[in-house]
Design a protein around this motif. Structure first.
Motif, PDB file in Angstrom:
ATOM      1  N   ALA A   1       4.337 -24.207  -5.801  1.00  0.00           N
ATOM      2  CA  ALA A   1       3.492 -25.440  -5.842  1.00  0.00           C
ATOM      3  C   ALA A   1       3.314 -26.242  -4.987  1.00  0.00           C
ATOM      4  CB  ALA A   1       5.173 -25.985  -7.024  1.00  0.00           C
ATOM      5  N   ASN A   2       3.636 -25.644  -4.045  1.00  0.00           N
ATOM      6  CA  ASN A   2       3.703 -26.150  -2.302  1.00  0.00           C
ATOM      7  C   ASN A   2       2.408 -25.892  -1.016  1.00  0.00           C
ATOM      8  OD1 ASN A   2       5.396 -29.142  -3.221  1.00  0.00           O
ATOM      9  ND2 ASN A   2       6.206 -27.213  -3.215  1.00  0.00           N
ATOM     10  N   PRO A   3       1.120 -25.639  -1.460  1.00  0.00           N
ATOM     11  CA  PRO A   3      -0.060 -24.637  -0.725  1.00  0.00           C
ATOM     12  C   PRO A   3       0.329 -25.953   0.183  1.00  0.00           C
ATOM     13  CG  PRO A   3      -0.898 -25.750  -2.481  1.00  0.00           C
ATOM     14  CD  PRO A   3       0.697 -26.426  -2.804  1.00  0.00           C
ATOM     15  N   ALA A   4       0.169 -26.633   0.599  1.00  0.00           N
ATOM     16  CA  ALA A   4       0.482 -27.385   1.699  1.00  0.00           C
ATOM     17  C   ALA A   4       1.383 -27.179   2.816  1.00  0.00           C
ATOM     18  CB  ALA A   4       0.158 -29.668   1.749  1.00  0.00           C
ATOM     19  N   VAL A   5       2.480 -26.424   2.466  1.00  0.00           N
ATOM     20  CA  VAL A   5       3.736 -26.360   2.936  1.00  0.00           C
ATOM     21  C   VAL A   5       4.122 -25.196   3.381  1.00  0.00           C
ATOM     22  CG1 VAL A   5       6.314 -26.668   3.045  1.00  0.00           C
ATOM     23  CG2 VAL A   5       4.712 -28.240   1.671  1.00  0.00           C
ATOM     24  N   HIS A   6       4.365 -24.983   4.595  1.00  0.00           N
ATOM     25  CA  HIS A   6       4.515 -23.127   5.707  1.00  0.00           C
ATOM     26  C   HIS A   6       5.933 -22.568   5.325  1.00  0.00           C
ATOM     27  CE1 HIS A   6       3.541 -20.689   8.795  1.00  0.00           C
ATOM     28  NE2 HIS A   6       4.274 -19.957   8.421  1.00  0.00           N
ATOM     29  N   PHE A   7       5.476 -21.911   4.672  1.00  0.00           N
ATOM     30  CA  PHE A   7       6.958 -21.057   4.310  1.00  0.00           C
ATOM     31  C   PHE A   7       7.301 -19.615   5.089  1.00  0.00           C
ATOM     32  CE2 PHE A   7       5.768 -23.560   0.553  1.00  0.00           C
ATOM     33  CZ  PHE A   7       7.805 -23.909   0.118  1.00  0.00           C
TER      34      PHE A   7
ATOM     35  N   GLU B   1      12.906 -14.628   5.713  1.00  0.00           N
ATOM     36  CA  GLU B   1      12.873 -13.456   6.205  1.00  0.00           C
ATOM     37  C   GLU B   1      14.867 -13.787   6.078  1.00  0.00           C
ATOM     38  OE1 GLU B   1      12.166 -15.352  10.509  1.00  0.00           O
ATOM     39  OE2 GLU B   1      14.170 -16.392  10.464  1.00  0.00           O
ATOM     40  N   GLY B   2      15.270 -12.173   7.591  1.00  0.00           N
ATOM     41  CA  GLY B   2      16.726 -12.265   7.092  1.00  0.00           C
ATOM     42  C   GLY B   2      17.023 -10.602   7.055  1.00  0.00           C
ATOM     43  N   SER B   3      18.339 -10.023   7.468  1.00  0.00           N
ATOM     44  CA  SER B   3      18.415  -9.039   7.595  1.00  0.00           C
ATOM     45  C   SER B   3      18.483  -8.164   6.468  1.00  0.00           C
ATOM     46  CB  SER B   3      19.363  -8.569   8.089  1.00  0.00           C
ATOM     47  OG  SER B   3      20.593  -9.514   7.343  1.00  0.00           O
ATOM     48  N   ASP B   4      18.370  -8.703   5.061  1.00  0.00           N
ATOM     49  CA  ASP B   4      18.047  -8.024   3.428  1.00  0.00           C
ATOM     50  C   ASP B   4      16.835  -7.855   3.458  1.00  0.00           C
ATOM     51  OD1 ASP B   4      18.058 -10.598   3.477  1.00  0.00           O
ATOM     52  OD2 ASP B   4      19.126 -10.880   1.768  1.00  0.00           O
ATOM     53  N   ARG B   5      15.923  -8.338   4.149  1.00  0.00           N
ATOM     54  CA  ARG B   5      14.656  -8.113   3.513  1.00  0.00           C
ATOM     55  C   ARG B   5      13.925  -7.834   4.544  1.00  0.00           C
ATOM     56  NH1 ARG B   5      13.178 -12.168  -0.061  1.00  0.00           N
ATOM     57  NH2 ARG B   5      15.545 -12.714   0.202  1.00  0.00           N
ATOM     58  N   THR B   6      12.462  -8.143   4.359  1.00  0.00           N
ATOM     59  CA  THR B   6      10.806  -7.633   5.731  1.00  0.00           C
ATOM     60  C   THR B   6      10.600  -9.573   5.286  1.00  0.00           C
ATOM     61  OG1 THR B   6       9.202  -7.584   3.539  1.00  0.00           O
ATOM     62  CG2 THR B   6      10.100  -5.716   5.234  1.00  0.00           C
ATOM     63  N   VAL B   7       9.823  -9.690   6.252  1.00  0.00           N
ATOM     64  CA  VAL B   7       9.725 -10.865   6.071  1.00  0.00           C
ATOM     65  C   VAL B   7       8.399 -11.366   5.104  1.00  0.00           C
ATOM     66  CG1 VAL B   7       9.199 -12.328   8.177  1.00  0.00           C
ATOM     67  CG2 VAL B   7      10.524 -11.237   8.782  1.00  0.00           C
ATOM     68  N   SER B   8       8.496 -12.679   5.180  1.00  0.00           N
ATOM     69  CA  SER B   8       6.983 -12.906   3.865  1.00  0.00           C
ATOM     70  C   SER B   8       6.892 -14.325   4.940  1.00  0.00           C
ATOM     71  CB  SER B   8       8.069 -13.829   2.655  1.00  0.00           C
ATOM     72  OG  SER B   8       8.192 -12.230   1.823  1.00  0.00           O
ATOM     73  N   ASN B   9       5.782 -14.138   5.192  1.00  0.00           N
ATOM     74  CA  ASN B   9       5.146 -15.868   6.015  1.00  0.00           C
ATOM     75  C   ASN B   9       3.752 -16.368   5.657  1.00  0.00           C
ATOM     76  OD1 ASN B   9       4.497 -17.359   7.357  1.00  0.00           O
ATOM     77  ND2 ASN B   9       3.409 -16.076   8.691  1.00  0.00           N
ATOM     78  N   TRP B  10       4.498 -17.500   4.926  1.00  0.00           N
ATOM     79  CA  TRP B  10       2.857 -18.067   4.090  1.00  0.00           C
ATOM     80  C   TRP B  10       2.693 -19.211   4.915  1.00  0.00           C
ATOM     81  CZ3 TRP B  10       7.257 -16.928  -0.038  1.00  0.00           C
ATOM     82  CH2 TRP B  10       7.145 -15.779  -0.136  1.00  0.00           C
ATOM     83  N   PRO B  11       0.925 -19.434   5.336  1.00  0.00           N
ATOM     84  CA  PRO B  11       1.159 -20.485   6.096  1.00  0.00           C
ATOM     85  C   PRO B  11       0.483 -21.520   5.108  1.00  0.00           C
ATOM     86  CG  PRO B  11      -0.228 -18.155   7.416  1.00  0.00           C
ATOM     87  CD  PRO B  11       0.448 -17.962   5.780  1.00  0.00           C
ATOM     88  N   ALA B  12       0.759 -22.724   5.313  1.00  0.00           N
ATOM     89  CA  ALA B  12       0.065 -23.607   4.909  1.00  0.00           C
ATOM     90  C   ALA B  12      -1.518 -23.481   4.680  1.00  0.00           C
ATOM     91  CB  ALA B  12       0.043 -25.311   5.359  1.00  0.00           C
ATOM     92  N   VAL B  13      -2.204 -24.262   3.282  1.00  0.00           N
ATOM     93  CA  VAL B  13      -3.455 -24.447   2.971  1.00  0.00           C
ATOM     94  C   VAL B  13      -3.820 -25.252   2.674  1.00  0.00           C
ATOM     95  CG1 VAL B  13      -5.092 -22.880   2.066  1.00  0.00           C
ATOM     96  CG2 VAL B  13      -2.996 -21.347   1.896  1.00  0.00           C
ATOM     97  N   THR B  14      -4.448 -25.868   3.189  1.00  0.00           N
ATOM     98  CA  THR B  14      -5.300 -27.004   3.280  1.00  0.00           C
ATOM     99  C   THR B  14      -6.929 -26.898   2.025  1.00  0.00           C
ATOM    100  OG1 THR B  14      -5.169 -27.450   4.898  1.00  0.00           O
ATOM    101  CG2 THR B  14      -3.662 -28.571   4.189  1.00  0.00           C
ATOM    102  N   GLY B  15      -6.803 -28.209   2.222  1.00  0.00           N
ATOM    103  CA  GLY B  15      -8.857 -28.628   1.627  1.00  0.00           C
ATOM    104  C   GLY B  15      -8.864 -27.872   0.747  1.00  0.00           C
ATOM    105  N   GLU B  16     -10.347 -27.970  -0.033  1.00  0.00           N
ATOM    106  CA  GLU B  16     -10.358 -27.474  -0.908  1.00  0.00           C
ATOM    107  C   GLU B  16     -10.191 -26.027  -0.966  1.00  0.00           C
ATOM    108  OE1 GLU B  16     -14.983 -27.298  -3.431  1.00  0.00           O
ATOM    109  OE2 GLU B  16     -15.311 -28.162  -1.659  1.00  0.00           O
ATOM    110  N   GLY B  17     -10.138 -25.728  -1.891  1.00  0.00           N
ATOM    111  CA  GLY B  17     -10.150 -23.849  -2.313  1.00  0.00           C
ATOM    112  C   GLY B  17      -8.498 -23.657  -2.386  1.00  0.00           C
ATOM    113  N   ALA B  18      -6.954 -25.274  -1.648  1.00  0.00           N
ATOM    114  CA  ALA B  18      -6.292 -24.856  -1.583  1.00  0.00           C
ATOM    115  C   ALA B  18      -5.026 -23.653  -2.293  1.00  0.00           C
ATOM    116  CB  ALA B  18      -5.407 -25.988  -0.741  1.00  0.00           C
ATOM    117  N   LEU B  19      -5.411 -24.490  -3.627  1.00  0.00           N
ATOM    118  CA  LEU B  19      -4.670 -23.698  -4.452  1.00  0.00           C
ATOM    119  C   LEU B  19      -4.828 -22.489  -4.532  1.00  0.00           C
ATOM    120  CD1 LEU B  19      -2.424 -24.097  -6.569  1.00  0.00           C
ATOM    121  CD2 LEU B  19      -3.904 -24.142  -7.978  1.00  0.00           C
ATOM    122  N   GLY B  20      -6.271 -21.844  -4.601  1.00  0.00           N
ATOM    123  CA  GLY B  20      -6.486 -20.271  -5.108  1.00  0.00           C
ATOM    124  C   GLY B  20      -6.386 -19.578  -3.277  1.00  0.00           C
TER     125      GLY B  20
END
Length: 604
Positions: free
Chosen positions: A179-185, A188-207
């Motif tokens: 819901a928020n492509p412009a935010v970098h998420f 992480e944690g000791s119970d999971r592998t790290v998921s890193n979703w960098p912010a995406v802006t401009g045309e095609g950000a949602l895709g």
């Protein structure tokens, strides 16, 4: 027992039962606060499924001393400027999340504004508050929740396993990231592998964000939604009808940036894909609606996961229109995942290990490679030397027709027909690779779309039978068909009762050519028995057309000439939704040149 006023700590614990259902609920409330605070980077850290630790760090506006003290009070919020619940433009608005969390866990809130020299930290330990105290930190807010429900064992024991709670947190963060492509998420944690979703802006950000979260495969096999109707903007992406799942877990709905579950949206998506997807398959969609906040009530669920639209019909119509338009623009496109499944079905033959080294020609050998001059009427191998050894390979396994190639071949999207296999599958070649076309499934879709077009403009044209075809049926089926006869005439099917146990068919839809009339009538009788109402015929228009199209299409086992095969391919290119039949199956599979080379190990 007399009525009494409950103490404040008990009130907070009761409220926590509504807001804090499980660790993922805590993550949802805190991350939404970070987004409302204008954060551009949010890091979520968990341990033991969030039961031992949840840590949310953001770079938002931060809070000063007064706001920090008020933030842990019940019903204290900065998000309702005019006390108007009809104009909610933020994710949070009730102001009870931190107070509820602090009543059932050890809560630590540290925050710093851009103007402050240092930050402040406030601790709420199962309802007991201490601080605030100075703390060195960057601008933003860091919230830690430890030992959730440790002091409420009755609630703790109802939580699921750490793995299940971890998966629930991942799902919540995925939805917030979508819901928020412009935010970098960062998750992480000791119970999971790290998921890193960098912010995406401009045309095609949602895709770009959907590709990060749902996978690039979805973006490659989806169409873009972008329509506006009745003041409702519909955006997002919808998977092709041949790109489906066995459940609805890959359907995501967002209204004004909020992830929701809503029956109206689910029903609209199901209706939009009704013509294209198997009954037990579910399309993959990421649907985003932008609507006037006054037209939707988000205050109908404790976790704000459900909502209520003021005009449900307008919302349903906007969604169906958006998906229908996008699928029509896709034309004959089919999912590439079908080709991947086909490639996975191919296996290379296992080569036997040689029992002895292969003989090597001596260095002094005078061997010279023989040159062959290819002639159409003579094979380069002399098969007469070993008669019978290659029996069965001298004749083609598929039916082929010789024809002179055009001087300047046209590169059609679905290629040019080369052969027909098993009297049902057309082999075609285009500039990129090879195509296998199911002639029955493809023609079934073509007939279906023509039927719909004719029915939309008036009654379907019919053709009279030289001699009425009499179909014998049980008496109850004859009665149902007789009652439905006036409605069936709209579809170009004219029939009359012919005695107690028979139906005479006088005219059939001209689009069907020479259909299996007996099979068609029996199929319609079965449908009427299932629907149990003549009035349901109009509502079941697509089902009736589908049954007729199935009986009027090119049957499996029919041999086609080359010109007929090419005509079918050209019709597919000009017809929307021809990439799948009316039952949701793909009508063709395309193998790119690179895919074929991979099968033979030539791309290594």
């Amino acid at each position: 027992m007399p009525i009494r006023q409950l103490p404040e700590d008990l009130i907070n614990r009761i409220a926590a039962g509504e807001v804090v259902e499980r660790p993922s609920s805590v993550v949802k409330e805190l991350v939404e606060n970070s987004i409302d605070a204008g954060a551009r980077r949010i890091t979520i850290t968990t341990a033991n499924g969030g039961m031992d630790l949840i840590r949310i760090a953001d770079d938002g506006h931060g809070m000063d001393r007064d706001d920090l003290l008020l933030s842990v009070e019940r019903h204290a919020t900065s998000k309702l400027s005019a006390d108007d619940l009809d104009d909610i433009r933020t994710l949070g608005f009730r102001g009870e999340a931190l107070a509820s969390i602090g009543s059932v866990a050890r809560l630590s809130v540290a925050s710093r504004t851009a103007e402050a020299e240092s930050g402040l930290v406030l601790v709420v330990d199962n309802g007991r508050r201490s601080g605030p105290m100075p703390q060195a930190m960057n601008r933003g807010t860091v919230i830690e929740v430890k030992d959730l429900f440790a002091q409420v064992p009755a609630r703790r024991k109802f939580l699921k396993s750490a793995r299940s709670e971890t998966a629930a947190i991942t799902d919540v963060v995925k939805r917030l990231a979508m819901a928020n492509p412009a935010v970098h998420f960062v998750l992480e944690g000791s119970d999971r592998t790290v998921s890193n979703w960098p912010a995406v802006t401009g045309e095609g950000a949602l895709g770009g964000r959907l590709g990060q979260v749902m996978g690039a495969d979805f973006v490659e096999n989806a169409v873009t939604l972008a329509t506006a109707r009745h003041g409702i903007v519909v955006a997002g992406m919808a998977g092709l009808p041949t790109y489906t799942r066995a459940n609805s877990l890959s359907q995501f709905y967002f209204v004004n940036g909020r992830s929701v579950r809503d029956k109206v949206l689910v029903g609209a998506v199901r209706a939009a894909f009704a013509d294209y997807v198997f009954r037990d398959r579910f399309p993959v969609v990421a649907l985003y609606l932008a609507i006037d906040p006054a037209e939707v009530d988000v205050n109908v669920h404790p976790a704000k996961a459900e909502l209520r639209f003021r005009d449900q019909g307008a919302v349903r119509g906007a969604v169906i229109k958006a998906i229908g338009t996008a699928l029509a623009s896709a034309g004959f496109k089919a999912s590439s995942s079908v080709a991947e499944d086909i490639l996975g079905a191919f296996t290379a033959p296992e080569m036997a290990e040689p029992s002895a080294p292969a003989p090597v020609a001596p260095a002094s050998s005078s061997y010279q490679p023989q040159r062959f001059d290819w002639q159409p009427d003579r094979a380069p191998l002399n098969l007469d030397r070993h008669p019978g050894q290659l029996a069965g390979f001298t004749a083609p396994s598929a039916r082929v027709e010789t024809f002179e190639p055009a001087a300047e071949p046209v590169d059609f999207p679905l290629g040019t027909a080369r052969a027909q296999m098993f009297d049902n599958y057309i082999i075609a070649q285009n500039g990129d690779g090879l195509l296998l076309v199911d002639q029955h499934a493809a023609h079934e879709r073509l007939v279906y779309e023509r039927f719909k077009a004719q029915l939309a403009s008036g009654p379907v044209a019919s053709q009279a039978q030289l001699i009425p075809v009499v179909v014998e049926l049980p008496e109850e089926d004859c009665a149902r068909l007789e009652d439905a006869a006036p409605e069936l005439e709209k579809f170009g099917l004219y029939l009359d009762r012919f005695g107690p146990r028979a139906i005479a068919v006088r005219e059939t839809p001209a689009l069907l050519g020479n259909p299996d009339i007996s099979g068609l009538v029996r199929d319609l009788a079965d449908g009427l028995a299932e629907w149990d109402s003549t009035a349901a015929l109009t509502a079941r228009m697509e089902a009736i057309i589908g049954r007729m199209a199935c009986h009027g299409s090119v049957r499996s086992g029919r041999r086609l000439r080359v010109d007929e095969m090419n005509a079918l391919l050209r019709d597919m290119e000009a017809t929307p939704h021809s990439g799948q039949c009316i039952h949701g199956r793909p009508t063709y599979v395309e193998l790119k040149k690179g895919d074929i080379e991979r099968l033979f190990g030539r791309s290594r």
